[in-house]
Write an enzyme that holds these catalytic residues in place. Structure first.
Site, PDB file in Angstrom:
ATOM      1  CE1 TYR A 220      -4.089   1.925   0.625  1.00 38.39           C
ATOM      2  CE2 TYR A 220      -2.797   3.076   2.283  1.00 38.39           C
ATOM      3  CZ  TYR A 220      -3.938   2.987   1.500  1.00 38.39           C
ATOM      4  OH  TYR A 220      -4.910   3.951   1.589  1.00 38.39           O
TER       5      TYR A 220
ATOM      6  CE  LYS B 190      -3.731   4.708  -1.649  1.00 37.37           C
ATOM      7  NZ  LYS B 190      -4.762   5.244  -2.556  1.00 37.37           N
TER       8      LYS B 190
END
Ligand code: NAI
Length: 247
Positions: free
Chosen positions: A155, A159
């Site tokens: 993740y 991001k």
């Protein structure tokens, strides 16, 4: 205030959570909103609720990881509404695991949605924005993309990647009057955060100077600001919406 009257806005992942809140925010401000989401059932229910306030809103079942589906959705949106002024790349997923335990599939699924999905939607819509010499692209990063987070190697990579894409596209597209910005939410009370243990959530609240989780509306309001004329000279920025948890 109908500040988005005459604007057509695509919101990926608009069926739930932050995206759903953004759908309602933009509709209240007079926009035509098209929800692109992979979850048909949730999408239809969001659509039915949103239609209650009499605005123009549509749902298209799109898996943003699939470039052909995205291309079809872009064509269908243009055919129906004539243009796309604003793209909000909001769809995102988590598959949390530490580097010792993460599977290749958990890595790849998150890369596919959070990074390749953003790339697919942006690449598909950009030529239409260039034709009109107008566009606003808003990407959803995360505080995790700025500072990392235990158990979120996949993740965090996506991001952070979204921030790199945002800055690059701001440089490439500025001459076409297209702004590209990112929002970096902190911990926001949605389904995504329900997967986090309560102990960790309480710790986060304690560490947050504003002493609460964010709401989907906190993020939707920032999307709306970046899409508005007031933000016309802001591009390549990353705006944290995190209650100051990161300072
Ligand atoms: P959510 O899980 O409530 O909503 C995400 C939506 O994206 C769902 O409707 C889902 O069906 C859709 N989606 C997932 N994969 C898709 C795909 N391949 N194609 C199309 N649609 C797809 O999540 P939430 O919390 O509203 O998150 C929205 C964005 O905000 C995400 O990018 C997330 O990473 C980001 N974010 C969320 C934070 C939070 O604390 N909730 C914090 C920081 C960032």
């Amino acid at each position: 205030m109908k500040r988005f009257k005459d604007k057509v806005i695509v919101i990926t992942g608009g069926a739930s959570g932050i995206g759903k809140s953004a759908v309602n925010k933009f509709l209240n401000d007079g926009a035509t909103v098209v929800i692109w989401d992979v979850n048909k059932e949730q999408g239809q229910s969001t659509l039915a609720e949103a239609r209650n306030n009499g605005s123009i809103v549509d749902f298209m079942k799109v898996n943003t990881t699939n470039p052909e589906e995205v291309e079809q959705a872009t064509s269908a949106t243009i055919e129906k509404f004539g243009k796309i002024d604003v793209l909000i790349n909001n769809a995102g997923i988590t598959r949390d695991a530490t580097i010792k335990k993460i599977t290749y599939s958990e890595w790849q699924q998150v890369i596919d949605v959070n990074l390749t999905g953003v790339f697919n939607c942006t690449r598909s819509i950009i030529p239409r924005m260039i034709d009109k010499s107008y566009g606003r692209i808003i990407n959803t990063s995360s505080v995790v993309g700025l500072y990392g987070n235990f158990g979120q190697v996949n993740y965090a990579a996506t991001k952070s990647g979204v921030i790199g894409m945002t800055k690059t596209l701001a440089k490439e597209l500025g001459k076409h009057n297209i702004t590209v910005n990112a929002v970096a939410p902190g911990f926001i009370a949605t389904e995504m955060v329900k997967t986090i243990p309560e102990k960790v959530i309480n710790l986060m609240i304690d560490k947050t100077p504003l002493k609460r989780l964010g709401t989907p509306e906190d993020v939707a309001n920032t999307y709306a600001f970046l899409a508005s004329d007031e933000a016309a000279f802001i591009s390549g920025a990353v705006i944290s919406v995190d209650g100051a948890v990161t300072i």
